[in-house]
Write an enzyme that holds these catalytic residues in place. Structure first.
Site, PDB file in Angstrom:
ATOM      1  CB  SER A  77      -0.899   0.032   1.240  1.00 34.94           C
ATOM      2  OG  SER A  77      -1.728  -1.099   1.284  1.00 34.94           O
TER       3      SER A  77
HETATM    4  N1  SAH Z   1       0.235  -5.351   4.228  1.00 35.88           N
HETATM    5  C1  SAH Z   1       0.976  -5.591   3.016  1.00 35.88           C
HETATM    6  C2  SAH Z   1       0.129  -5.304   1.795  1.00 35.88           C
HETATM    7  C3  SAH Z   1      -0.158  -6.568   1.147  1.00 35.88           C
HETATM    8  S1  SAH Z   1      -1.314  -6.600  -0.189  1.00 35.88           S
HETATM    9  C4  SAH Z   1       2.281  -4.813   2.986  1.00 35.88           C
HETATM   10  O1  SAH Z   1       2.531  -4.007   3.898  1.00 35.88           O
HETATM   11  O2  SAH Z   1       3.077  -5.016   2.072  1.00 35.88           O
HETATM   12  C5  SAH Z   1      -2.422  -7.782   0.450  1.00 35.88           C
HETATM   13  C6  SAH Z   1      -1.892  -9.158   0.708  1.00 35.88           C
HETATM   14  O3  SAH Z   1      -2.961  -9.939   1.206  1.00 35.88           O
HETATM   15  C7  SAH Z   1      -1.363  -9.871  -0.521  1.00 35.88           C
HETATM   16  O4  SAH Z   1      -0.036 -10.233  -0.316  1.00 35.88           O
HETATM   17  C8  SAH Z   1      -2.282 -11.089  -0.643  1.00 35.88           C
HETATM   18  O5  SAH Z   1      -1.603 -12.244  -1.097  1.00 35.88           O
HETATM   19  C9  SAH Z   1      -2.764 -11.270   0.791  1.00 35.88           C
HETATM   20  N2  SAH Z   1      -4.002 -12.012   0.978  1.00 35.88           N
HETATM   21  C10 SAH Z   1      -5.105 -12.025   0.176  1.00 35.88           C
HETATM   22  N3  SAH Z   1      -6.040 -12.846   0.671  1.00 35.88           N
HETATM   23  C11 SAH Z   1      -5.527 -13.379   1.831  1.00 35.88           C
HETATM   24  C12 SAH Z   1      -6.020 -14.320   2.800  1.00 35.88           C
HETATM   25  N4  SAH Z   1      -7.202 -14.905   2.692  1.00 35.88           N
HETATM   26  N5  SAH Z   1      -5.222 -14.612   3.857  1.00 35.88           N
HETATM   27  C13 SAH Z   1      -3.985 -14.051   3.981  1.00 35.88           C
HETATM   28  N6  SAH Z   1      -3.470 -13.176   3.091  1.00 35.88           N
HETATM   29  C14 SAH Z   1      -4.230 -12.833   2.028  1.00 35.88           C
END
Ligand code: SAH
Length: 229
Positions: A77
């Protein structure tokens, strides 16, 4: 002293300073200018080396005002969104926080600077493993990474003082509501597709959930199966 060593040391000091300057600018122009006031959040974001958590090919963009690709079709993000979501849960030292969607590990590191313990779940195995390694290399001993489906939360460590979800489901997963402490806060993007998501803040008071809608956002979808490349 060995002259080469001395020059290398100087270079590394300048390099560190360079990233510190970029972080200070990011905090001033992207966060403070838009109303982020929580000193713990601002301090944490002045400290966490975002450039060491993003892939090498976008490292030079690490402190820009936008999201970045982190591989496997996922994104980290925009710094402002990370700050906004962290401020929204009112993080305090000693708190136990759950994050769903570890991604690069950046949000988890920001939390790790402030709260007591961070539990974070990532469904895409290579991303989860990389974040785990990177966070360990950076010395975040209080950030615990698990690879799996975050829908079920982390029952063994529940309840949590706060929960941050960084991928968007259609509706708030009930297990996460159940794992929130009395008085706890959850921030979560909800919506069917990227053009119609809202960031919601849920608060648990006397067992009841109070929800407020904070702003329109665009997050990657919350998936239930392992994402293929
Ligand atoms: N917080 C992260 C942003 C990640 S984007 C950062 O600081 O970089 C969102 C993430 O959520 C992705 O990596 C995606 O693979 C993960 N995601 C999506 N669905 C999910 C689920 N059901 N359980 C765990 N992670 C999930």
């Amino acid at each position: 002293m060995n002259r080469l060593l001395y020059i290398l040391m100087l270079l590394s000091v300048f390099q560190t300073d360079h990233y510190q300057t970029l972080r200070n600018d990011m905090v001033r122009t992207q966060l403070e200018a838009r109303g982020i006031r929580n000193a713990l959040v601002l301090d944490a974001m002045r400290k966490v080396p975002r450039h060491q958590l993003v892939p090498g090919n976008v490292r030079h963009l690490a402190y820009e005002d936008g999201p970045l690709p982190i591989g496997n079709g996922q994104t980290i993000s925009q710094p402002y969104i990370v700050a906004f979501m962290t401020e929204a849960i009112d993080p305090k030292p000693g708190m136990k926080v759950l994050e769903i969607g570890t991604g690069s590990g950046y949000q988890a590191a920001v939390l790790g600077e402030i709260v007591g313990e961070v539990y974070t779940i990532e469904i895409v195995e290579p991303l989860g493993k990389k974040a785990q390694r990177d966070l360990a290399d950076l010395g975040y001993k209080n950030v615990h990474v698990r690879v799996g489906d975050g829908y079920q939360g982390w029952p063994e460590e529940a309840p949590f003082d706060a929960i941050i979800v960084t991928a968007a489901p259609d509706k708030v997963p009930q297990p996460l509501i159940d794992q929130l402490k009395e008085g706890g806060k959850m921030i979560i993007p909800v919506g069917p597709h990227a053009n119609a998501q809202e960031l919601r803040l849920l608060e648990k008071r006397k067992g009841k959930i109070r929800t407020s809608s904070l702003m329109g956002v665009r997050f990657v979808p919350f998936t239930r199966d392992s994402v293929k490349e």
